[in-house]
Design a protein around this motif. Structure first.
Motif, PDB file in Angstrom:
ATOM      1  N   GLU A 197       6.017  -0.166 -13.523  1.00  0.00           N
ATOM      2  CA  GLU A 197       6.400  -0.897 -14.736  1.00  0.00           C
ATOM      3  C   GLU A 197       6.997  -2.268 -14.451  1.00  0.00           C
ATOM      4  O   GLU A 197       7.144  -3.093 -15.365  1.00  0.00           O
ATOM      5  N   LEU A 198       7.336  -2.526 -13.181  1.00  0.00           N
ATOM      6  CA  LEU A 198       7.859  -3.859 -12.835  1.00  0.00           C
ATOM      7  C   LEU A 198       6.758  -4.910 -12.777  1.00  0.00           C
ATOM      8  O   LEU A 198       7.043  -6.109 -12.779  1.00  0.00           O
ATOM      9  N   GLY A 199       5.504  -4.448 -12.729  1.00  0.00           N
ATOM     10  CA  GLY A 199       4.384  -5.399 -12.705  1.00  0.00           C
ATOM     11  C   GLY A 199       4.447  -6.344 -11.530  1.00  0.00           C
ATOM     12  O   GLY A 199       4.633  -5.912 -10.374  1.00  0.00           O
ATOM     13  N   PRO A 200       4.326  -7.647 -11.765  1.00  0.00           N
ATOM     14  CA  PRO A 200       4.344  -8.613 -10.658  1.00  0.00           C
ATOM     15  C   PRO A 200       5.701  -8.699  -9.958  1.00  0.00           C
ATOM     16  O   PRO A 200       5.806  -9.264  -8.872  1.00  0.00           O
ATOM     17  N   GLN A 201       6.737  -8.138 -10.558  1.00  0.00           N
ATOM     18  CA  GLN A 201       8.054  -8.139  -9.930  1.00  0.00           C
ATOM     19  C   GLN A 201       8.235  -6.966  -8.958  1.00  0.00           C
ATOM     20  O   GLN A 201       9.287  -6.829  -8.336  1.00  0.00           O
ATOM     21  N   SER A 202       7.221  -6.142  -8.830  1.00  0.00           N
ATOM     22  CA  SER A 202       7.268  -5.024  -7.882  1.00  0.00           C
ATOM     23  C   SER A 202       7.448  -5.561  -6.469  1.00  0.00           C
ATOM     24  O   SER A 202       6.752  -6.485  -6.029  1.00  0.00           O
ATOM     25  N   LEU A 203       8.391  -4.983  -5.730  1.00  0.00           N
ATOM     26  CA  LEU A 203       8.666  -5.443  -4.370  1.00  0.00           C
ATOM     27  C   LEU A 203       7.453  -5.271  -3.470  1.00  0.00           C
ATOM     28  O   LEU A 203       7.131  -6.168  -2.668  1.00  0.00           O
ATOM     29  N   ALA A 204       6.765  -4.137  -3.577  1.00  0.00           N
ATOM     30  CA  ALA A 204       5.588  -3.912  -2.739  1.00  0.00           C
ATOM     31  C   ALA A 204       4.514  -4.952  -3.027  1.00  0.00           C
ATOM     32  O   ALA A 204       3.902  -5.503  -2.103  1.00  0.00           O
ATOM     33  N   ARG A 205       4.282  -5.263  -4.301  1.00  0.00           N
ATOM     34  CA  ARG A 205       3.267  -6.254  -4.656  1.00  0.00           C
ATOM     35  C   ARG A 205       3.663  -7.648  -4.181  1.00  0.00           C
ATOM     36  O   ARG A 205       2.806  -8.420  -3.740  1.00  0.00           O
ATOM     37  N   GLN A 206       4.930  -7.945  -4.261  1.00  0.00           N
ATOM     38  CA  GLN A 206       5.377  -9.255  -3.780  1.00  0.00           C
ATOM     39  C   GLN A 206       5.169  -9.412  -2.280  1.00  0.00           C
ATOM     40  O   GLN A 206       5.021 -10.532  -1.780  1.00  0.00           O
ATOM     41  N   GLN A 207       5.150  -8.274  -1.574  1.00  0.00           N
ATOM     42  CA  GLN A 207       4.905  -8.301  -0.133  1.00  0.00           C
ATOM     43  C   GLN A 207       3.419  -8.184   0.214  1.00  0.00           C
ATOM     44  O   GLN A 207       3.055  -8.147   1.381  1.00  0.00           O
ATOM     45  N   GLY A 208       2.580  -8.112  -0.820  1.00  0.00           N
ATOM     46  CA  GLY A 208       1.135  -8.079  -0.607  1.00  0.00           C
ATOM     47  C   GLY A 208       0.543  -6.690  -0.509  1.00  0.00           C
ATOM     48  O   GLY A 208      -0.576  -6.538   0.002  1.00  0.00           O
ATOM     49  N   PHE A 209       1.245  -5.650  -1.002  1.00  0.00           N
ATOM     50  CA  PHE A 209       0.759  -4.273  -0.917  1.00  0.00           C
ATOM     51  C   PHE A 209       0.593  -3.689  -2.310  1.00  0.00           C
ATOM     52  O   PHE A 209       1.287  -4.069  -3.243  1.00  0.00           O
ATOM     53  N   ARG A 210      -0.315  -2.727  -2.440  1.00  0.00           N
ATOM     54  CA  ARG A 210      -0.580  -2.111  -3.738  1.00  0.00           C
ATOM     55  C   ARG A 210       0.587  -1.241  -4.195  1.00  0.00           C
ATOM     56  O   ARG A 210       0.903  -1.186  -5.375  1.00  0.00           O
ATOM     57  N   ASN A 211       1.205  -0.538  -3.231  1.00  0.00           N
ATOM     58  CA  ASN A 211       2.283   0.380  -3.586  1.00  0.00           C
ATOM     59  C   ASN A 211       3.207   0.580  -2.387  1.00  0.00           C
ATOM     60  O   ASN A 211       2.973   0.035  -1.302  1.00  0.00           O
ATOM     61  N   ALA A 262       3.772   3.308  -0.579  1.00  0.00           N
ATOM     62  CA  ALA A 262       3.185   4.065   0.530  1.00  0.00           C
ATOM     63  C   ALA A 262       2.392   3.148   1.459  1.00  0.00           C
ATOM     64  O   ALA A 262       2.465   3.266   2.686  1.00  0.00           O
ATOM     65  N   GLN A 263       1.622   2.224   0.874  1.00  0.00           N
ATOM     66  CA  GLN A 263       0.850   1.309   1.715  1.00  0.00           C
ATOM     67  C   GLN A 263       1.766   0.386   2.501  1.00  0.00           C
ATOM     68  O   GLN A 263       1.516   0.092   3.679  1.00  0.00           O
ATOM     69  N   LEU A 264       2.835  -0.065   1.884  1.00  0.00           N
ATOM     70  CA  LEU A 264       3.796  -0.929   2.572  1.00  0.00           C
ATOM     71  C   LEU A 264       4.390  -0.207   3.787  1.00  0.00           C
ATOM     72  O   LEU A 264       4.428  -0.747   4.895  1.00  0.00           O
ATOM     73  N   ILE A 265       4.846   1.028   3.575  1.00  0.00           N
ATOM     74  CA  ILE A 265       5.465   1.789   4.669  1.00  0.00           C
ATOM     75  C   ILE A 265       4.444   2.119   5.751  1.00  0.00           C
ATOM     76  O   ILE A 265       4.725   2.013   6.953  1.00  0.00           O
ATOM     77  N   ALA A 266       3.252   2.523   5.338  1.00  0.00           N
ATOM     78  CA  ALA A 266       2.223   2.881   6.320  1.00  0.00           C
ATOM     79  C   ALA A 266       1.860   1.698   7.202  1.00  0.00           C
ATOM     80  O   ALA A 266       1.664   1.831   8.414  1.00  0.00           O
ATOM     81  N   THR A 267       1.772   0.525   6.606  1.00  0.00           N
ATOM     82  CA  THR A 267       1.399  -0.664   7.363  1.00  0.00           C
ATOM     83  C   THR A 267       2.492  -1.068   8.346  1.00  0.00           C
ATOM     84  O   THR A 267       2.206  -1.449   9.486  1.00  0.00           O
ATOM     85  N   THR A 268       3.734  -0.977   7.928  1.00  0.00           N
ATOM     86  CA  THR A 268       4.828  -1.434   8.789  1.00  0.00           C
ATOM     87  C   THR A 268       5.202  -0.416   9.864  1.00  0.00           C
ATOM     88  O   THR A 268       5.775  -0.793  10.888  1.00  0.00           O
ATOM     89  N   THR A 269       4.879   0.867   9.649  1.00  0.00           N
ATOM     90  CA  THR A 269       5.232   1.892  10.641  1.00  0.00           C
ATOM     91  C   THR A 269       4.046   2.386  11.454  1.00  0.00           C
ATOM     92  O   THR A 269       4.240   3.039  12.473  1.00  0.00           O
ATOM     93  N   GLY A 270       2.826   2.098  11.012  1.00  0.00           N
ATOM     94  CA  GLY A 270       1.650   2.604  11.707  1.00  0.00           C
ATOM     95  C   GLY A 270       1.306   4.031  11.334  1.00  0.00           C
ATOM     96  O   GLY A 270       0.411   4.628  11.933  1.00  0.00           O
ATOM     97  N   ALA A 271       1.999   4.593  10.334  1.00  0.00           N
ATOM     98  CA  ALA A 271       1.710   5.954   9.883  1.00  0.00           C
ATOM     99  C   ALA A 271       0.532   5.934   8.914  1.00  0.00           C
ATOM    100  O   ALA A 271       0.071   4.877   8.480  1.00  0.00           O
ATOM    101  N   SER A 272       0.042   7.119   8.568  1.00  0.00           N
ATOM    102  CA  SER A 272      -1.004   7.208   7.556  1.00  0.00           C
ATOM    103  C   SER A 272      -0.384   7.014   6.174  1.00  0.00           C
ATOM    104  O   SER A 272       0.821   7.216   5.981  1.00  0.00           O
ATOM    105  N   THR A 273      -1.230   6.653   5.211  1.00  0.00           N
ATOM    106  CA  THR A 273      -0.744   6.485   3.845  1.00  0.00           C
ATOM    107  C   THR A 273      -0.222   7.800   3.284  1.00  0.00           C
ATOM    108  O   THR A 273       0.762   7.832   2.540  1.00  0.00           O
ATOM    109  N   GLY A 274      -0.874   8.904   3.664  1.00  0.00           N
ATOM    110  CA  GLY A 274      -0.424  10.211   3.216  1.00  0.00           C
ATOM    111  C   GLY A 274       0.971  10.540   3.728  1.00  0.00           C
ATOM    112  O   GLY A 274       1.817  11.044   2.985  1.00  0.00           O
TER     113      GLY A 274
END
Length: 370
Positions: A65-79, A81-93
């Motif tokens: 509901e934050l839309g463009p103000q979403s922290l993950a989106r501001q960092q270039g990620f969809r959500n 889970a994708q942000l954490i997976a990318t920064t830690t090397g873990a799977s999205t699951g």
């Protein structure tokens, strides 16, 4: 004022103390290896506790509901889970499960801003203290969510305390096994429907890749027990034979690993089914090998097994043709039909049908020659 970081800092100091003055892991004594391994485990578990809390906060700051103000989106990620997976090397699951654990164990607030305890406070306490890791916390949280619906929050709360006392020191598989048995104890009426669900999910898939046939089986407990018992019995017999009469130091000693012996067991069971006299359940199924008759006699070339892409050597074709209790027909290019019958060898009969090529059929016909 205490901090969520305190247990992690303490665990890190324990690791430093256990490591001592060694320059690398190769320089650790056996006693220090054990101490360092235990310290690393504690560091990882306490780090999971910190990361779960951070993941929950990231999810709060990245809610849709934050839309463009979403922290993950501001960092270039969809959500999140994708942000954490990318920064830690873990799977999205894995990242999504970490978020779920964080949300279930993070402190909460009501609509007027008053602080509330975590949804699962005992899990939070064990996680932050480093007694359990995120993986164990994840399966416990999922279990408790199911149990709240089935048996109520009171019973689920008692189960939470029990699990957080028993889970420390157990592997992930052991925790899962404990949860499975506890669920049957708390909800015995759900065992039968669960059996039907598992049976409906059973499957076997077969596919070829890089010359190998991959067999992936997912079986419900009732039918899986027969498969596991049969393969386990074969493996036990092979190890018993090694102990009783096979010298492990000879050049031709059996050096197969357990997975290799289990593969041999599966093949043995299939071969037994194909050669058994009572073959009604297989609907006359046979293994068909196609080979050039001239190559078969000369010991050159290769053969093809129907249903598989990978060619097999002529020596393998001969071994298959020489198997006891198996009959095969090999069709030659000059119109001859060579009957390859078990170990007995090859007999020749003239066929009235002209064959235009050297393709041959070798059929395993069970204990009844065709």
């Amino acid at each position: 004022m205490s901090s969520t970081l305190d247990p992690l800092l303490e665990a890190t100091q324990l690791l430093v103390d256990a490591w001592g003055d060694a320059s690398s892991g190769a320089g650790l004594s056996r006693a220090r290896l054990v101490a360092v391994n235990e310290a690393i485990g504690r560091v990882k578990r306490t780090a999971d506790g910190v990361h779960a809390e951070v993941a929950a906060r990231l999810a709060e700051e990245s809610r849709p509901e934050l839309g463009p103000q979403s922290l993950a989106r501001q960092q270039g990620f969809r959500n999140t889970a994708q942000l954490i997976a990318t920064t830690t090397g873990a799977s999205t699951g894995d990242a999504a499960r970490l978020v779920k654990v964080g949300e279930a164990t993070a402190p909460r607030a009501n609509l007027v801003g008053e602080h509330l305890p975590a949804k699962f406070p005992a899990v939070r306490e064990a996680l932050v203290a480093g007694r359990i890791g995120a993986a164990a916390a994840g399966v416990i949280v999922s279990f408790l969510d199911r149990m709240i619906v089935k048996v109520g929050r009171g019973v689920a709360g008692e189960a939470e305390k029990f699990l957080t006392e028993k889970a420390p020191g157990l592997s992930h598989d052991e925790v899962r096994r404990m949860l499975t048995r506890l669920e049957a104890h708390l909800d015995p009426d759900g065992v039968a429907p669960r059996e039907e669900e598992l049976r409906a999910r059973a499957s076997v898939t077969l596919f070829e890749r890089e010359g190998m046939l991959h067999v992936n089986a997912v079986l419900d407990p009732v039918r899986g027990a027969a498969v596991k018992t049969a393969i386990g019995g074969f493996v036990s017999a092979e190890f018993a034979a090694k102990r009783d009469g096979r010298d492990p130091n000879t050049p031709d000693a059996d050096r197969r690993t357990v997975p290799q012996i289990q593969a041999d067991a599966l093949v043995h069971l299939a071969e037994h089914a194909l050669t058994c006299e009572g073959k009604g359940t297989l609907n006359g199924a046979t293994v068909i090998v196609r080979v050039n008759a001239t190559d078969l006699e000369a010991g050159t070339g290769f053969g093809l097994i129907d249903g598989l892409d990978q060619p097999v050597s002529i020596d393998t074709v001969r071994r298959m043709a020489g198997g006891g209790g198996v009959s095969r027909w090999v069709c030659g290019e000059d119109g001859e039909i060579l009957h390859w019958g078990g170990i007995g060898g090859c007999s020749v009969a003239r066929s009235a049908s002209p064959w235009s090529n050297a393709t041959a059929d070798a059929r395993s016909a069970g204990s009844h020659p065709q």
